[in-house]
Motif scaffolding. Structure first.
Motif, PDB file in Angstrom:
ATOM      1  N   HIS A 122       1.046  -1.731   0.264  1.00  0.00           N
ATOM      2  CA  HIS A 122      -0.120  -0.056  -0.076  1.00  0.00           C
ATOM      3  C   HIS A 122       0.759   1.211  -0.191  1.00  0.00           C
ATOM      4  N   GLU A 123       1.355   1.081  -0.964  1.00  0.00           N
ATOM      5  CA  GLU A 123       3.004   2.066  -1.165  1.00  0.00           C
ATOM      6  C   GLU A 123       2.968   2.385  -2.708  1.00  0.00           C
ATOM      7  N   LEU A 124       2.805   3.956  -3.235  1.00  0.00           N
ATOM      8  CA  LEU A 124       3.027   4.029  -4.710  1.00  0.00           C
ATOM      9  C   LEU A 124       3.963   5.182  -4.691  1.00  0.00           C
ATOM     10  N   VAL A 125       5.265   3.892  -5.817  1.00  0.00           N
ATOM     11  CA  VAL A 125       6.406   4.183  -5.476  1.00  0.00           C
ATOM     12  C   VAL A 125       6.861   4.106  -6.988  1.00  0.00           C
ATOM     13  N   PHE A 126       8.016   5.098  -7.227  1.00  0.00           N
ATOM     14  CA  PHE A 126       7.916   5.243  -8.589  1.00  0.00           C
ATOM     15  C   PHE A 126      10.115   5.123  -8.646  1.00  0.00           C
ATOM     16  N   GLN A 127      10.302   5.030  -9.945  1.00  0.00           N
ATOM     17  CA  GLN A 127      11.582   4.894 -10.451  1.00  0.00           C
ATOM     18  C   GLN A 127      12.330   6.440 -10.517  1.00  0.00           C
ATOM     19  N   ARG A 128      13.474   7.157  -9.221  1.00  0.00           N
ATOM     20  CA  ARG A 128      13.897   8.011 -10.068  1.00  0.00           C
ATOM     21  C   ARG A 128      15.482   8.344 -10.108  1.00  0.00           C
TER      22      ARG A 128
ATOM     23  N   LEU B  53      10.733   8.777 -12.879  1.00  0.00           N
ATOM     24  CA  LEU B  53      10.509   7.702 -14.286  1.00  0.00           C
ATOM     25  C   LEU B  53       9.063   6.460 -13.966  1.00  0.00           C
ATOM     26  N   HIS B  54       8.542   6.618 -15.128  1.00  0.00           N
ATOM     27  CA  HIS B  54       7.540   6.197 -15.311  1.00  0.00           C
ATOM     28  C   HIS B  54       6.317   5.946 -16.258  1.00  0.00           C
ATOM     29  N   PRO B  55       5.705   4.710 -17.385  1.00  0.00           N
ATOM     30  CA  PRO B  55       6.719   3.406 -16.683  1.00  0.00           C
ATOM     31  C   PRO B  55       8.333   3.076 -16.265  1.00  0.00           C
ATOM     32  N   PRO B  56       8.866   2.165 -16.111  1.00  0.00           N
ATOM     33  CA  PRO B  56       9.586   2.053 -14.954  1.00  0.00           C
ATOM     34  C   PRO B  56      10.450   1.142 -16.721  1.00  0.00           C
TER      35      PRO B  56
ATOM     36  N   CYS C 178      19.036  11.629 -18.422  1.00  0.00           N
ATOM     37  CA  CYS C 178      20.669  12.138 -18.630  1.00  0.00           C
ATOM     38  C   CYS C 178      21.232  10.584 -18.702  1.00  0.00           C
ATOM     39  N   ARG C 179      20.739   9.752 -19.244  1.00  0.00           N
ATOM     40  CA  ARG C 179      20.853   8.082 -20.163  1.00  0.00           C
ATOM     41  C   ARG C 179      21.395   7.607 -18.730  1.00  0.00           C
ATOM     42  N   SER C 180      21.412   8.015 -17.510  1.00  0.00           N
ATOM     43  CA  SER C 180      21.988   7.488 -16.242  1.00  0.00           C
ATOM     44  C   SER C 180      21.454   5.767 -16.087  1.00  0.00           C
ATOM     45  N   LEU C 181      22.237   5.032 -15.743  1.00  0.00           N
ATOM     46  CA  LEU C 181      21.556   3.226 -15.044  1.00  0.00           C
ATOM     47  C   LEU C 181      21.018   3.120 -13.341  1.00  0.00           C
ATOM     48  N   GLU C 182      21.871   4.337 -13.414  1.00  0.00           N
ATOM     49  CA  GLU C 182      21.334   4.020 -11.870  1.00  0.00           C
ATOM     50  C   GLU C 182      19.936   4.990 -11.188  1.00  0.00           C
ATOM     51  N   LYS C 183      19.111   3.841 -11.085  1.00  0.00           N
ATOM     52  CA  LYS C 183      17.697   4.156 -10.260  1.00  0.00           C
ATOM     53  C   LYS C 183      17.602   4.052  -8.631  1.00  0.00           C
ATOM     54  N   GLU C 184      16.676   4.645  -8.074  1.00  0.00           N
ATOM     55  CA  GLU C 184      15.959   4.283  -6.996  1.00  0.00           C
ATOM     56  C   GLU C 184      14.720   3.928  -6.874  1.00  0.00           C
ATOM     57  N   TRP C 185      14.059   2.689  -6.560  1.00  0.00           N
ATOM     58  CA  TRP C 185      12.779   3.295  -5.951  1.00  0.00           C
ATOM     59  C   TRP C 185      11.906   4.296  -4.775  1.00  0.00           C
ATOM     60  N   ALA C 186      11.289   5.241  -4.936  1.00  0.00           N
ATOM     61  CA  ALA C 186      10.800   6.688  -4.456  1.00  0.00           C
ATOM     62  C   ALA C 186       9.730   6.303  -4.089  1.00  0.00           C
ATOM     63  N   HIS C 187       9.108   7.174  -2.941  1.00  0.00           N
ATOM     64  CA  HIS C 187       7.627   7.410  -2.492  1.00  0.00           C
ATOM     65  C   HIS C 187       7.407   8.380  -3.103  1.00  0.00           C
ATOM     66  N   SER C 188       5.945   8.342  -3.542  1.00  0.00           N
ATOM     67  CA  SER C 188       4.867   9.513  -4.026  1.00  0.00           C
ATOM     68  C   SER C 188       4.229   9.200  -2.919  1.00  0.00           C
ATOM     69  N   THR C 189       3.270  11.259  -3.398  1.00  0.00           N
ATOM     70  CA  THR C 189       3.004  11.603  -2.252  1.00  0.00           C
ATOM     71  C   THR C 189       1.387  10.525  -2.342  1.00  0.00           C
ATOM     72  N   GLY C 190       1.516  10.294  -3.766  1.00  0.00           N
ATOM     73  CA  GLY C 190       0.119  10.030  -3.536  1.00  0.00           C
ATOM     74  C   GLY C 190      -1.126  10.183  -5.150  1.00  0.00           C
ATOM     75  N   LYS C 191      -0.526  11.963  -4.684  1.00  0.00           N
ATOM     76  CA  LYS C 191      -2.072  12.614  -4.744  1.00  0.00           C
ATOM     77  C   LYS C 191      -1.235  13.451  -6.335  1.00  0.00           C
TER      78      LYS C 191
END
Length: 127
Positions: free
Chosen positions: A18-24, A32-35, A42-55
């Motif tokens: 029950h957490e909305l996360v997107f790649q950043r 980033l979405h879709p993942p 910037c063409r980077s391969l380095e991403k993380e899953w970050a929490h969205s506000t859900g709004k």
């Protein structure tokens, strides 16, 4: 539901919690979405899953008056939501009559536990 693969697994694992996360992107901060494997900015391969506000706000929507399948009860509305983070997400709108939906309407994510192990993000009018 799309197949759960290595590139979208973090999104669906977040939904189960029950957490909305997107790649950043960790290099430039682009959401980033879709993942995807590479940041389009910037063409980077380095991403993380970050929490969205859900709004977010309704960017567009459609209401189906006839059901394409018995599991869908018509009428039902599908919205394209522009999230505060700048990405867009397609899902169902709940707890509102179709004629009350409007472009720019503030919405917030809710989670619908459809079945054992299957949770979907949906949206309702914020507030």
């Amino acid at each position: 539901m799309p197949p759960i693969l290595w590139d979208n697994m973090g999104f669906w694992e977040g939904i189960k919690r029950h957490e909305l996360v997107f790649q950043r992107c960790q290099e430039c901060g682009t959401w980033l979405h879709p993942p995807r494997p590479v940041c389009p900015k910037c063409r980077s391969l380095e991403k993380e899953w970050a929490h969205s506000t859900g709004k977010g706000t309704v960017y567009s929507w459609v209401t189906y008056l006839e059901s394409p399948h018995p599991s869908f009860k018509a009428p039902y509305s599908v919205v394209l939501v522009e999230m505060e983070e700048g990405v867009r997400l397609v899902s169902n709108m709940v707890d509102i009559r179709p004629q009350e939906i409007s472009i720019g309407m503030p919405v917030e994510v809710v989670f619908d536990d459809i079945a054992e192990g299957l949770t979907l993000p949906k949206f309702r009018k914020a507030g």
